[in-house]
Write a protein that holds these residues in place. Structure first.
Motif, mmCIF file in Angstrom:
data_model
loop_
_atom_site.group_PDB
_atom_site.id
_atom_site.type_symbol
_atom_site.label_atom_id
_atom_site.label_comp_id
_atom_site.label_asym_id
_atom_site.label_seq_id
_atom_site.Cartn_x
_atom_site.Cartn_y
_atom_site.Cartn_z
ATOM 1 N N PRO A 152 34.953 33.955 60.883
ATOM 2 C CA PRO A 152 35.373 33.633 62.254
ATOM 3 C C PRO A 152 34.214 33.559 63.250
ATOM 4 C CG PRO A 152 36.840 35.260 61.294
ATOM 5 C CD PRO A 152 35.705 35.089 60.331
ATOM 6 N N ALA A 153 33.267 34.489 63.155
ATOM 7 C CA ALA A 153 32.148 34.488 64.090
ATOM 8 C C ALA A 153 31.284 33.247 63.891
ATOM 9 C CB ALA A 153 31.313 35.751 63.916
ATOM 10 N N HIS A 154 31.024 32.895 62.626
ATOM 11 C CA HIS A 154 30.216 31.711 62.327
ATOM 12 C C HIS A 154 30.920 30.447 62.825
ATOM 13 C CE1 HIS A 154 27.358 29.739 59.121
ATOM 14 N NE2 HIS A 154 27.199 29.242 60.325
ATOM 15 N N PHE A 155 32.234 30.400 62.608
ATOM 16 C CA PHE A 155 33.016 29.261 63.070
ATOM 17 C C PHE A 155 32.904 29.082 64.587
ATOM 18 C CE2 PHE A 155 37.206 28.741 65.227
ATOM 19 C CZ PHE A 155 37.234 27.358 65.244
ATOM 20 N N ALA A 208 35.321 40.455 65.292
ATOM 21 C CA ALA A 208 35.926 39.391 64.494
ATOM 22 C C ALA A 208 36.448 39.999 63.204
ATOM 23 C CB ALA A 208 34.914 38.291 64.192
ATOM 24 N N LEU A 209 37.636 39.573 62.789
ATOM 25 C CA LEU A 209 38.195 40.064 61.547
ATOM 26 C C LEU A 209 39.011 38.981 60.869
ATOM 27 C CD1 LEU A 209 41.345 42.154 62.297
ATOM 28 C CD2 LEU A 209 39.817 41.551 64.151
ATOM 29 N N ARG A 210 39.121 39.121 59.561
ATOM 30 C CA ARG A 210 39.870 38.162 58.748
ATOM 31 C C ARG A 210 40.840 38.919 57.877
ATOM 32 N NH1 ARG A 210 37.318 34.391 53.981
ATOM 33 N NH2 ARG A 210 39.239 34.232 52.786
ATOM 34 N N ASP A 211 42.070 38.444 57.825
ATOM 35 C CA ASP A 211 43.131 39.092 57.058
ATOM 36 C C ASP A 211 43.839 38.008 56.263
ATOM 37 O OD1 ASP A 211 45.193 40.621 56.084
ATOM 38 O OD2 ASP A 211 45.816 41.422 58.020
ATOM 39 N N ARG A 232 44.384 34.450 57.780
ATOM 40 C CA ARG A 232 44.426 34.588 59.236
ATOM 41 C C ARG A 232 43.121 35.201 59.736
ATOM 42 N NH1 ARG A 232 50.289 35.423 61.113
ATOM 43 N NH2 ARG A 232 51.517 34.961 59.265
ATOM 44 N N PHE A 233 42.789 34.885 60.981
ATOM 45 C CA PHE A 233 41.616 35.513 61.573
ATOM 46 C C PHE A 233 41.857 35.751 63.053
ATOM 47 C CE2 PHE A 233 40.852 30.990 62.294
ATOM 48 C CZ PHE A 233 40.323 30.941 63.578
ATOM 49 N N ALA A 234 41.045 36.622 63.618
ATOM 50 C CA ALA A 234 41.094 36.904 65.051
ATOM 51 C C ALA A 234 39.697 37.273 65.510
ATOM 52 C CB ALA A 234 42.073 38.037 65.349
#
Length: 283
Positions: free
Chosen positions: A167-170, A232-235, A238-240
């Motif tokens: 997510p952070a890279h995106f 930033a986290l990924r599940d 899904r991400f947030a």
């Protein structure tokens, strides 16, 4: 008591949201006891950019109890990775017929070793709404793919491998490449997003053509948006993320943003909801 089992954040973050709100609004226990059951007493909490101390948080619970009104809690999105959690939910209170006062909340939380919430950063906006989930599907944790199940981009996918799995890279790529006039805007978009991706930005829904137009207009005005990702986290798929950006790096143009999204199987983003720092209607 309002609940038979008091679910802590580390057990089930969705369950925590439900049991905490039930106990907080019930009124049968002192607010201090309810708050400390689910949160560290010395925890740090930021609401719409301002630090709320324990006294203010407890006063907010007391105010809600004083209404003496029923409520509906609709949990829309939950993401958990390690001791970080992010969620978006709505608390509605009846006003007249099917019209309700609806408070939409997005929160990032850190979970302490003992299972309680150690700190939170929250956006919350209140306005009139309709009874029910507001057209959204209620969150179902059983429907979420298990962590690590999103496939890597296929060699034959027809697109350059994308950083969207991070997510952070995106976010860095989206803001840096999207506003870089040296790069074809359509190629940037198609590298990061699926053709049918849906974007919700500040409550406005856009698809590919609308986003391309907005990026082109920003490029014409020579806008740049440096990004600082705070969490930033990924599940599963899904991400947030919670980040700040600013037009041209100017402190006066800084805005905090929460984003909730989903990855497609090829690693690109197929849905992204950007929640902008609230102003009108903010708590």
């Amino acid at each position: 008591m309002s609940t038979a089992h008091h679910t802590l954040a580390a057990e089930d973050f969705t369950g925590y949201l439900r049991t905490y709100h039930a106990d907080a609004f019930d009124g049968s226990e002192p607010v201090e006891q309810v708050w400390d059951r689910y949160h560290l007493p010395e925890g740090t909490h930021v609401v719409n950019g301002k630090v709320w101390d324990r006294k203010k948080l407890l006063r907010d619970i007391e105010s809600r109890r004083a209404l003496g009104a029923p409520y509906e809690l609709h949990v829309h999105e939950v993401n958990v990775e390690g001791r970080l959690a992010a969620a978006r939910y709505t608390v509605s209170t009846p006003m007249l017929w099917k019209v309700q006062s609806a408070t939409e909340t997005a929160v990032f939380a850190e979970i302490a070793d003992d299972g309680r919430v150690a700190r939170t950063t929250t956006f919350a906006t209140t306005g009139a709404g309709w009874s029910g989930a507001g057209g959204e599907t209620t969150y179902d944790s059983a429907a979420r793919p298990a962590p690590g199940t999103v496939p890597a981009p296929r060699p034959d996918a027809g697109v350059e491998p994308t950083p969207a799995q991070d997510p952070a890279h995106f976010l860095h790529a989206y803001y840096a490449d999207g506003y870089d006039s040296a790069l074809p805007v359509a190629e940037v978009y198609d590298r990061l997003f699926t053709p049918d991706a849906v974007h919700e930005i500040g409550g406005k829904t856009m698809q590919r053509s609308g986003v391309l137009k907005a990026l082109e207009e920003g490029r014409t005005r020579k806008h740049t948006y440096p990004v600082e990702v705070h969490e930033a986290l990924r599940d599963g798929n899904r991400f947030a993320a919670r980040y700040t950006t600013s037009r041209g790096g100017k402190p006066s143009k800084t805005q905090e943003v929460f984003v909730f999204g989903e990855f497609a199987e090829d690693g690109r983003v197929r849905f992204a909801r950007f929640l902008l720092e609230p102003d009108h209607g903010a708590l």
